[in-house]
Motif scaffolding. Structure first.
Motif, PDB file in Angstrom:
ATOM      1  N   UNK A 163       0.810  -1.214   0.000  1.00 30.32           N
ATOM      2  CA  UNK A 163       0.000   0.000   0.000  1.00 30.32           C
ATOM      3  C   UNK A 163       0.849   1.272   0.000  1.00 30.32           C
ATOM      4  N   UNK A 164       2.159   1.135   0.190  1.00 26.36           N
ATOM      5  CA  UNK A 164       3.013   2.313   0.211  1.00 26.36           C
ATOM      6  C   UNK A 164       3.196   2.875  -1.200  1.00 26.36           C
ATOM      7  N   UNK A 165       3.248   4.193  -1.342  1.00 26.49           N
ATOM      8  CA  UNK A 165       3.462   4.791  -2.668  1.00 26.49           C
ATOM      9  C   UNK A 165       4.873   4.507  -3.168  1.00 26.49           C
ATOM     10  N   UNK A 166       5.110   4.610  -4.472  1.00 31.75           N
ATOM     11  CA  UNK A 166       6.461   4.397  -5.004  1.00 31.75           C
ATOM     12  C   UNK A 166       7.436   5.405  -4.407  1.00 31.75           C
ATOM     13  N   UNK A 167       8.679   4.989  -4.265  1.00 29.99           N
ATOM     14  CA  UNK A 167       9.708   5.891  -3.765  1.00 29.99           C
ATOM     15  C   UNK A 167       9.896   7.067  -4.718  1.00 29.99           C
ATOM     16  N   UNK A 168      10.127   8.247  -4.139  1.00 30.11           N
ATOM     17  CA  UNK A 168      10.411   9.420  -4.953  1.00 30.11           C
ATOM     18  C   UNK A 168      11.713   9.210  -5.716  1.00 30.11           C
ATOM     19  N   UNK A 169      12.695   8.618  -5.042  1.00 38.89           N
ATOM     20  CA  UNK A 169      13.994   8.324  -5.636  1.00 38.89           C
ATOM     21  C   UNK A 169      14.688   7.276  -4.777  1.00 38.89           C
ATOM     22  N   UNK A 170      15.442   6.394  -5.400  1.00 31.48           N
ATOM     23  CA  UNK A 170      16.171   5.377  -4.644  1.00 31.48           C
ATOM     24  C   UNK A 170      17.260   6.026  -3.786  1.00 31.48           C
ATOM     25  N   UNK A 171      17.457   5.502  -2.605  1.00 30.47           N
ATOM     26  CA  UNK A 171      18.497   6.020  -1.722  1.00 30.47           C
ATOM     27  C   UNK A 171      19.853   5.468  -2.140  1.00 30.47           C
ATOM     28  N   UNK A 172      20.883   6.282  -1.973  1.00 31.99           N
ATOM     29  CA  UNK A 172      22.241   5.834  -2.261  1.00 31.99           C
ATOM     30  C   UNK A 172      22.691   4.868  -1.168  1.00 31.99           C
ATOM     31  N   UNK A 173      23.790   4.154  -1.433  1.00 35.40           N
ATOM     32  CA  UNK A 173      24.316   3.208  -0.450  1.00 35.40           C
ATOM     33  C   UNK A 173      24.655   3.905   0.868  1.00 35.40           C
ATOM     34  N   UNK A 174      25.267   5.081   0.792  1.00 41.27           N
ATOM     35  CA  UNK A 174      25.631   5.810   2.012  1.00 41.27           C
ATOM     36  C   UNK A 174      24.382   6.303   2.748  1.00 41.27           C
ATOM     37  N   UNK A 175      23.406   6.759   1.991  1.00 39.93           N
ATOM     38  CA  UNK A 175      22.159   7.205   2.612  1.00 39.93           C
ATOM     39  C   UNK A 175      21.467   6.050   3.336  1.00 39.93           C
ATOM     40  N   UNK A 204      23.580  15.966   6.035  1.00 37.76           N
ATOM     41  CA  UNK A 204      23.187  16.068   4.623  1.00 37.76           C
ATOM     42  C   UNK A 204      22.565  14.774   4.140  1.00 37.76           C
ATOM     43  N   UNK A 205      23.165  13.640   4.501  1.00 38.91           N
ATOM     44  CA  UNK A 205      22.610  12.346   4.095  1.00 38.91           C
ATOM     45  C   UNK A 205      21.220  12.129   4.707  1.00 38.91           C
ATOM     46  N   UNK A 206      21.054  12.539   5.957  1.00 41.77           N
ATOM     47  CA  UNK A 206      19.752  12.391   6.611  1.00 41.77           C
ATOM     48  C   UNK A 206      18.696  13.217   5.883  1.00 41.77           C
ATOM     49  N   UNK A 207      19.023  14.464   5.592  1.00 44.07           N
ATOM     50  CA  UNK A 207      18.080  15.348   4.900  1.00 44.07           C
ATOM     51  C   UNK A 207      17.736  14.796   3.513  1.00 44.07           C
ATOM     52  N   UNK A 208      18.752  14.333   2.776  1.00 39.77           N
ATOM     53  CA  UNK A 208      18.502  13.792   1.439  1.00 39.77           C
ATOM     54  C   UNK A 208      17.635  12.537   1.500  1.00 39.77           C
ATOM     55  N   UNK A 213      12.242   9.760   0.816  1.00 37.30           N
ATOM     56  CA  UNK A 213      11.187   8.937   1.399  1.00 37.30           C
ATOM     57  C   UNK A 213       9.938   9.748   1.741  1.00 37.30           C
ATOM     58  N   UNK A 214      10.019  11.056   1.573  1.00 37.92           N
ATOM     59  CA  UNK A 214       8.885  11.898   1.947  1.00 37.92           C
ATOM     60  C   UNK A 214       8.675  11.934   3.450  1.00 37.92           C
ATOM     61  N   UNK A 215       9.763  11.838   4.205  1.00 36.37           N
ATOM     62  CA  UNK A 215       9.691  11.807   5.667  1.00 36.37           C
ATOM     63  C   UNK A 215       9.847  13.211   6.243  1.00 36.37           C
ATOM     64  N   UNK A 216       9.105  13.469   7.315  1.00 33.22           N
ATOM     65  CA  UNK A 216       9.143  14.789   7.941  1.00 33.22           C
ATOM     66  C   UNK A 216      10.216  14.892   9.017  1.00 33.22           C
TER      67      UNK A 216
END
Length: 235
Positions: A163-175, A204-208, A213-216
């Motif tokens: 039921x989750x929407x598609x990811x806005x963008x895949x996360x990098x390995x470091x992210x 920066x990685x946390x913010x990205x 993920x569309x997380x607040x």
């Protein structure tokens, strides 16, 4: 089960809890009246408790009235449901830190608690076992972290959520590495030291990752990463 009240570990835990509650205002909501009274009348917690209730609606009214920094509740209430209370409080007062004690240890209940974006999720059965869940949860919240013990993370991510929407963008390995550390409750400073990065780079990685993920906030980042199955819950 014997509670080892005179142990050094217990006294250290009490000291840690005392430091936490000096800075907080707390609303407690539990269906078990004895447990609620015991929590609210115990030093040092009682000095920080601004309201206590046994039902969902009463708990929500107390949060509206007092605007506490912390809500501690159990999943089972005399009336209503603890996880529904979390959802209502998160919508009305998103800065309030949410801790829930789950009575039932099922995947469905754990995923409900995660879906409500609880900042700390522990099982009621862990209390008094010496594992330190309650105190560790409080200490983690005080540091601005997320407290999701390994068993909670495992149950929360075992079954994919279609039921989750598609990811806005895949996360990098470091992210993904940084996000997994956030889910373990680590601070940016600790993450930076463990990965050999600067604190600013971790931020920066946390913010990205939050953006992708569309997380607040950090809680939503950790929970969504688990529900999407992006990180190893045991790692």
């Amino acid at each position: 089960m014997e509670l080892r009240l005179a142990s050094r570990t217990t006294h250290q835990a009490l000291d840690a809890v005392s430091e936490f509650f000096e800075q907080e205002q707390v609303v407690a909501c539990m269906g078990d009246r004895f447990a609620l009274c015991s929590l609210c009348m115990t030093e040092p917690i009682r000095r920080s408790v601004v309201g206590a209730a046994t039902t969902e609606d009463e708990g929500f009214e107390l949060v509206q009235r007092h605007r506490p920094s912390v809500l501690i509740c159990s999943s089972d209430l005399e009336s209503g449901y603890g996880i529904d209370l979390l959802r209502r409080v998160k919508r009305e007062w998103p800065s309030c830190k949410l801790m829930i004690l789950l009575v039932r240890e099922t995947q469905a209940v754990v995923q409900e608690a995660l879906g409500a974006f609880a900042d700390a999720v522990i099982f009621k059965s862990s209390l008094g076992t010496g594992q330190g869940d309650f105190v560790q949860a409080l200490a983690t919240l005080a540091d601005g972290g997320v407290y999701l013990p390994e068993q909670i993370r495992k149950l929360g991510s075992e079954t994919p959520r279609p039921d989750l929407p598609p990811l806005i963008e895949q996360l990098s390995e470091r992210e993904l590495e940084v996000t997994a550390a956030v889910a373990r409750g680590l601070t940016n400073k600790t993450i930076a030291a463990s990965l050999g990065l600067s604190v600013e780079t971790v931020k920066t990685h946390v913010v990205n990752a939050m953006g992708k993920l569309g997380a607040r906030d950090r809680t939503q980042l950790a929970v969504l990463a688990l529900l999407y199955g992006l990180i190893d819950p045991m790692g």
